[in-house]
Structure formats: structure tokens, C-alpha cells
Design a protein around this motif. Structure first.
Motif: not given
Lengths: 497, 305
Positions: B219, B238, B2, B23-24, A225, B26-27, B84-91, A230
Motif C-alpha cells: 500500500t 502504488v 479466504f 470484495r476483491i 485485509d 468485485r473491484r 490473508d488475501v488483500v487487494g486488488p492492489l496496484g494500478k 482499493r
């Protein structure tokens, strides 16, 4: 050759060895396997493995080893099979290859180790891939894994981006050299293309899982994950998290489309999407699993392309119950990039190969109902060395289909490049790396596998991973960002393609 | 895993979940999203990040129950965990001082538009927020928006609160009154975004929309989220999720989002009939810190039929 002393374990004189025929791989019958996701190749038993091993000539200069991208000590491990020491044979492979259960199944052996086999000049080459798989499976069943020794801890941390074959192979070598290794994976499951791309019937997930468990036992850390580029950037890995080196092994994951009408109709998938839904997300077990995929039962399916991925997609749709599966390829069958074994398996199962055909449009209102195809003939060879397909005017016809899977290749995933200033890429956005050292234009950053070369094979990616590990080790121990072997220090070549 | 640190109901079928994902957090930047998988057999679905607290390591998502996965998310409580949590995604959203920015939030899209509205305000824009919902009960984040926006216009379809009518009626009214508008951000149901694009296109007012196409990995790997932009295909994960509204093929998006409707309906029906398999899975994985899930509201059962 016959003057040389014979090795201990092979009782046969050279002449006798050359008389033996190659042992056949036992297979699940086509009519049975076309309906299930269980493995097609059943593997050698002890007898077949010993019989096949007897054919090895124990060459003084084993060309099989030099033909292997990771230089597996083929002659030595076959010798151990003959001695009955299967665990020893597996440990011997592991010295150079952390994923023997995987490579024994999905390597294009005919072009690599077996392509270099001396026996192959007169007869069929020794079944090295089958033997590799045999010892890997034996080891796994025994539960006694011959994990390599670890050097004393160096205290250096290496981040590896991507848990596919390149990343895993690099991690395996670096952990043996005493470095602390963490592999970052964007998906929720490990293995990269081994998990989402290659279907269960060619590479059971349990095999991949076991190999990764072995790596965990060796001390490799994994973080799922986490999308580097990103979730965290390479600069942050260096400055905030204390990594001394980064290996970029993100692969060439972006699917290509042909930009023809109707490509966005419902039911038109990229091979990546289709295979990810089925392999990784287990959509074939919907509704037990939540991810949906179009029901292929009694449907007509078209797969576009002629590579291994196209074969996989075609055979998966057959297993989902498709009535007719057409594999549409624009050149002739001879030019197909897929492994011969996979083409045979596909045909035996009932895949209908329409060579010299190219789709020009997909038809339908909401969901695709047909593909319009144009026949092709072959002209002169093009840049790829294969004869160029030329459309035959007026030859268009339509095939009714309700699912289309496009497997015409992939390009570089852009996420790492976009957020790593100073990382040099070529015009197709692949990362530029020195071919000898895999150094990029950024100090401490190495890259290898498909993200450098474009889509290739599992074993070539593993070879890149090993090369990167050696180069990273050199960088960590010397601290010198030195030029590659005979390469100018800087700047690196502007394009790698 | 999470952990969910806070969960509360904002409106019927709409829940706000705050998740520990340092992590997510923060960004994260406005406009970006995460992909969530609830449990071992779950699907991967994209959800926009409504807020983030980088110091605490928290992100907030706002979820409307429309299918099985979102319904399941809505039953979770503080102490439970997502697999599961994944990111941050996209612009991230394009951010500058445009002048006067109109932000339009329709239904649960409001939660997505809100963080960008806040950032637009911080970038120096005069922010007019048009907030729309079917009725008063479904109106989201009114107080939060009021604290941020320079002007707030509330529209409800049934007139139960604010002004009766659509968000486009409010937009047209602003334009009729001679309001100078330099930038429009519209996030909500596809017909709403399409209608807003229709209003601003003749006037050539730059209009941005956020597209919620079906995704798997987020992704760029699967290509399932392809959207029609100016006659070409782009990947929402993306290349987006925000795009120039005047170039978006909304009809294609509608069609592609319908792709699995039948399967989604049957999946939802199975879940409301018997949520035990999902509860058992989560319990076995140690995801249910707060004991069993919330009982399934009767209303949710009716949604499934």
C-alpha cells in the motif's frame, strides 16, 4: 492554595507534598535489554505508585488535564490511586482514553500532562504517565475491565478507515454513543503504527491486543485485509453498504527518502520497512517466521534521522545483534525531535549518536558497504524553529556499514484521496479538514490524525479521533452538515500546511 | 480466512488456485495484484490476479513454486483456506484502442499478461500474443489465449513445441515482416522483459512491463518495492506494477530481487525437510478443510538443494 480543604485521600499538607522527589521508573539493565525484545521500563509497583501519587497538589484548576490532548481526568484518577481503588482509577481514565496501556507507555508526557503539572514549576513534575501505565496494567492483570456504558443503539453505521490510534479512539467514543462502528484495516493485524511501527520493548503487542479485545467487547467490529481506496471505495461504503459517516484515519505512512546516490542498494531500508519486517512480521524470529530481514548480527548499522522512529530503528538493530549502531542526525542533539527518555535509553544501550552529520551517498556494488557523511554546523533557525544545518565543505568521510535505515519522515498515503472524488487535499496530498469539526469537503466524510496534520504523536491522533467522534455524533443526530465553530461553511481553506 | 474453491495443476510446479474473496473479485481490473499470507507465521507475497468472477466472488491466481511460500501454496487443495488475501492492489493496466497490440507472456508471466490481453481485445485492439516457455510442458493457457487473441505465436527454448527460440525472435520477425505495432505488453522473467525493451526502444514502440519487486504491505507504506524509473525511484505497489519498459532500470530490479536469496534458499530447504510445523499451524487455525496437505513431490525437494 493551602487554605483550600484537602481532598480525602492525600494525608499530606501541601508543603510536605512539595518536598517529595519524583520516583524513578524501574528499568531493565541496559546490558540485558540491549539483547532482548522485552520491555525496557518495568512499571511501578503499588508502593511506588502510591508514593508518587502523594506528590499531586490536587490543583483546583488542574493544568495537567488541559495539557492532555484527550483531557484525561488526571487529578481524579490520582485521587483514586491514593484511595487504593486502582480499578476505579483505570475506569476513570477510560472515560476519555480507550488506550491507557498504550498512552501510559508511548505518550510524550513531558510535553503534555506533565508539561502542565504545577509541581513541575519548582521540582520534577508528577509522573502522570507512569501512574497511568500502573493503573492500566493493574486493570489488565485483574481481568476486570471497566468498560464504559453504551448508549441505546441509534441504528446508524460509521466506517472508520485505519485501526491506528486515531481510528481506535474515534471508534471507542462512537460505540459508547450507541452507533454501529466498523474499523477497516489494510494490514492483516490491527493497531496501525502501534502494531508495525513501535517495537515490542517500548509497547508490548499483548497490550495493544488486549485494548483491541476490550473494544471488540464493547461492540466495535473490525475488518482486516481491506484497503479502502482499493478493496472498497468511500462511495461504495455510503451507497452499497449503508454507512452514514466515514472517518478517514489512514495516517502518514509513505516513507520519504533523501534522493541521494546509492539509496536503492540492497541493505538500505526505510524505517517503515525495517520496523514492519521486525515488529509486525516477526522477522527477528526467522526462520520460525517466514518474513526475512537482513541479519544484523555483528554488523555495522547506520540509522538516519533523529526522531522517535530513528531511535526505535536503532535500538531494534542493536537487539538483532548489531556490533555498532550509528545514529546519524544533521542537527545537534539538542534539536532532536525524539523524546528525551528515548534518547537516554538509546545511549545507555550503546547507540552511538553522530550529531551534526548528514549522509550524502551510500556506497557499494550490490549491497551497501559504507555511508559517505558530511559534517554540518548550525546556522540561523529555519521555518521549523530549529537551527538550520549548514554543510561544511571538504568534511566528507566514510563509515563502513552493511545495513542502513532511513528515518527522515513520512508523507500522506494517497490511496483514499485518489479514489474519492471531491475530497479536497492540499499540495502535499494531506486531506483538508476543518480544524474544529474535522469535516472534509465531502458530506459525511471526516478526517483526522496524521493524514490531516502530517506525522505527529499517538496521543494527538487519539485527540483527533475523539474530536471526530463528537463531530460525527453531531452529524448523525442532527443531519446538518453545518460549519465549524466560527469557520466559514464553504469552501474550506485550500491548504492546511 | 479466504477459502480455496478450486485448485489444479497447470504445469509442473505451477498451480492455479481459485479463491473466495468477494470484495476483491468485485473491484479487480486487469494488471492488479493481491498480497497473500498463507498462515500465522507466513510472509506477505504479491501475486497477480489472473482472473476474477465478480458474481461468484472468486479470484484466480497462478502460482509457480520458487520458494517456500509458493511451494506451500502449491500443496493446498480445494477446501483449504489462506489466512490473508488483500487487494486488488496496484494500478490497473492502461486500456485503450491502440491499434495493433503485441502481448508477450513468458513462463508464468503469461498468466499475468492474459487478462490484460483479453481486455485489450475487448477495447478493440488487434491482439497478437507471443507465448513463450522453456519447453512444451511449461506452456500455460494456450487454449484460453487462442480463444482471445487474433494471432498466437508459440515459442519454446528447446523447440519441443511451436517455434524454437525466444519471444524476442518472434517479435523481431514480426517487425522484419513489416508488421505495424502500436503497443507492446511484455510480462515474464526480468531478462526477457529487458530484451523486449531493447528491441522496441530504437523503434520507439510504447512498451509496458509488469514488475515483480519484493513487497511487504503493498500500500506504499514500506517503500521496499522501489524500482528505478527514468533515473528516479518509484514504488511498484502504488505507482505500478506496470511501467514504461524503456524507462525501467532492469539491472536494479534484478539486484533488489536477489536481496534475500540465501535466506530464501535455507527457508525452502527447512520446509522440504520438514513441512510439519507449517501443517500443524494451518491445522490448528482450521485452515486445512481437506485434511493434510498434498505430499511434497520429490522434485520439489531437489529444487531446494
Amino acid at each position: 492554595m493551602s487554605q483550600k480543604p484537602l481532598p480525602d485521600h492525600n494525608p499530606l499538607p501541601m508543603k510536605e507534598r512539595m518536598k517529595l522527589d519524583r520516583q524513578r521508573m524501574p528499568e531493565r539493565p541496559p546490558e540485558e535489554r540491549a539483547k532482548c525484545f522485552q520491555e525496557v521500563n518495568l512499571g511501578f509497583g503499588e508502593d511506588l505508585a502510591k508514593q508518587e501519587s502523594l506528590r499531586c497538589l490536587s490543583c483546583q484548576k488542574p493544568t495537567c488535564v488541559t495539557a492532555c490532548p484527550v483531557s484525561v481526568k488526571v487529578k481524579d484518577f490520582i485521587d483514586l490511586i491514593l484511595a487504593g481503588d486502582y480499578l476505579g482509577a483505570a475506569a476513570k481514565i477510560r472515560e476519555d482514553n480507550v488506550l491507557p496501556g498504550v498512552t501510559g507507555r508511548v505518550c510524550p508526557q513531558e510535553d503534555q500532562c506533565e508539561g502542565g503539572c504545577t509541581v513541575g514549576k519548582k521540582k520534577e513534575p508528577v509522573g502522570i504517565g507512569y501512574l497511568e501505565r500502573f493503573v492500566a496494567d493493574w486493570e489488565q492483570r485483574s481481568g476486570v475491565i471497566g468498560l464504559p456504558e453504551r448508549a441505546p443503539a441509534t441504528g446508524k453505521k460509521v466506517a472508520i478507515i485505519g485501526s491506528g490510534p486515531a481510528g481506535l479512539s474515534c471508534a471507542g467514543d462512537l460505540i459508547q454513543r450507541g452507533h454501529q462502528v466498523r474499523v477497516f484495516e489494510a494490514l492483516h493485524d490491527l493497531g496501525g503504527v502501534l502494531a508495525y511501527g513501535i517495537p515490542e520493548f517500548r509497547l508490548p503487542r499483548s497490550i495493544v491486543k488486549q485494548e483491541i479485545e476490550n473494544m471488540k467487547k464493547m461492540g466495535v467490529e473490525f475488518e482486516t485485509d481491506c484497503v479502502v481506496g482499493r478493496t472498497v471505495t468511500i462511495d461504495e461504503l455510503f451507497h452499497d453498504e449503508g454507512y452514514s459517516a466515514v472517518f478517514v484515519a489512514t495516517g502518514a505512512g509513505l516513507p520519504q527518502f533523501m534522493k541521494i546516490p546509492g539509496e536503492n542498494l540492497n541493505g538500505v531500508y526505510s524505517a517503515n520497512e525495517f520496523l514492519t519486517r521486525v515488529n509486525l512480521m516477526r522477522a527477528y524470529r526467522f526462520p520460525e517466521y517466514d518474513e526475512p530481514v537482513y541479519n544484523c548480527k555483528d554488523q555495522d548499522v547506520a540509522v538516519i534521522g533523529g526522531g522517535n522512529t530513528a531511535m526505535d530503528a536503532a535500538r531494534v538493530s542493536l537487539r538483532l545483534g548489531a556490533k555498532n549502531v550509528y545514529l546519524i542526525y544533521r542537527r545537534s542533539e539538542k534539536e532532536m525531535p525524539a523524546r528525551i527518555e528515548e534518547v537516554h535509553h538509546a545511549k545507555d544501550e550503546g547507540i552511538q549518536i553522530l550529531a551534526l552529520n548528514n549522509p550524502v551517498a551510500y556506497l557499494g556494488e550490490e549491497r551497501v558497504t559504507a555511508v559517505r557523511v558530511q559534517k554540518q554546523e548550525l546556522g540561523e533557525p529555519d521555518a521549523s524553529g530549529r537551527r538550520r544545518p549548514i554543510p561544511i565543505p571538504g568534511s566528507e568521510y566514510e563509515i563502513p556499514v552493511s545495513v542502513v535505515i532511513i528515518a527522515v519522515g513520512t508523507t500522506a498515503n494517497p490511496l483514499v484521496q485518489a479514489t474519492t472524488p471531491g475530497l479536497q487535499t492540499n499540495k502535499k496530498n494531506y486531506i483538508v479538514a476543518d480544524p474544529e469539526t474535522l469535516r472534509t469537503s465531502r458530506e459525511g466524510v471526516f478526517a483526522g490524525g496524521d493524514i490531516v496534520t502530517g506525522a505527529a504523536t499517538v496521543i494527538l491522533a487519539m485527540g483527533a479521533g475523539r474530536k471526530a467522534a463528537a463531530s460525527i455524533h453531531d452529524w448523525l443526530t442532527t443531519g446538518v452538515w453545518k460549519p465549524g465553530n466560527g469557520q466559514p461553511a464553504a469552501p474550506l481553506a485550500a491548504t492546511a500546511d | 480466512m479466504f477459502p480455496i474453491v478450486e485448485a489444479r495443476t497447470l504445469a509442473p510446479d505451477i498451480r492455479q488456485l481459485t479463491i473466495f474473496a468477494p470484495r476483491i473479485a468485485r473491484r479487480q481490473k486487469p494488471g492488479q495484484f493481491v498480497i497473500v499470507r498463507v498462515h500465522e507465521r507466513g510472509e506477505r507475497i504479491p501475486l497477480t490476479i489472473a482472473a476474477a468472477d465478480p458474481l461468484e466472488g472468486h479470484i484466480t491466481i497462478i502460482v509457480q513454486a520458487v520458494g517456500k511460500t509458493t511451494a506451500l501454496l502449491n500443496l493446498l487443495r480445494a477446501g483449504d483456506a489462506l489466512l490473508d488475501v488483500v487487494g486488488p492492489l496496484g494500478k490497473p493496466s492502461e486500456m485503450e484502442n491502440f491499434g495493433t497490440a503485441v502481448v508477450i507472456g513468458g513462463g508464468v508471466g503469461t498468466a499475468i499478461a492474459f487478462p490484460t490481453a483479453k481486455a485489450l481485445k475487448q477495447a478493440g485492439n488487434h491482439v497478437i500474443f507471443i507465448l513463450g516457455a522453456r519447453n512444451k510442458e511449461l506452456l500455460l493457457l494456450e487454449n484460453e489465449i487462442r480463444a482471445v487473441a487474433d494471432e498466437l505465436i508459440v515459442m519454446t527454448d528447446d523447440g519441443s513445441y511451436g517455434t524454437k527460440g525466444f519471444v524476442t525472435d518472434a517479435l523481431k520477425k514480426l517487425l522484419d515482416e513489416g508488421q505495424k505495432i502500436d503497443h507492446v505488453l511484455a510480462i515474464g522473467p526480468i531478462p526477457m522483459m529487458k530484451a523486449v525493451a531493447g528491441v522496441t526502444r530504437p523503434l520507439m514502440i510504447k512498451t509496458v512491463v509488469s514488475l515483480n519487486s519484493i513487497m511487504v504491505d503493498g500500500t506504499g507504506m514500506c517503500g521496499g518495492c522501489r524500482v528505478g524509473i527514468d533515473g528516479d525511484s518509484q514504488f511498484a505497489c502504488v505507482d505500478g506494477p506496470e511501467f514504461d519498459a524503456h524507462q525501467v532500470d532492469f539491472d536494479l530490479l534484478t539486484r533488489r530481487n536477489r536481496a534475500y536469496r540465501e535466506l530464501e534458499v535455507s527457508s525452502m530447504a527447512d520446509f522440504t525437510d520438514d513441512p510439519m510445523p507449517d501443517i500443524e499451524l494451518m491445522r490448528a487455525a482450521g485452515q486445512l478443510g481437506a485434511g493434510d496437505l498434498e505430499p511434497i513431490p520429490a522434485r520439489l525437494r531437489s529444487v531446494a538443494r
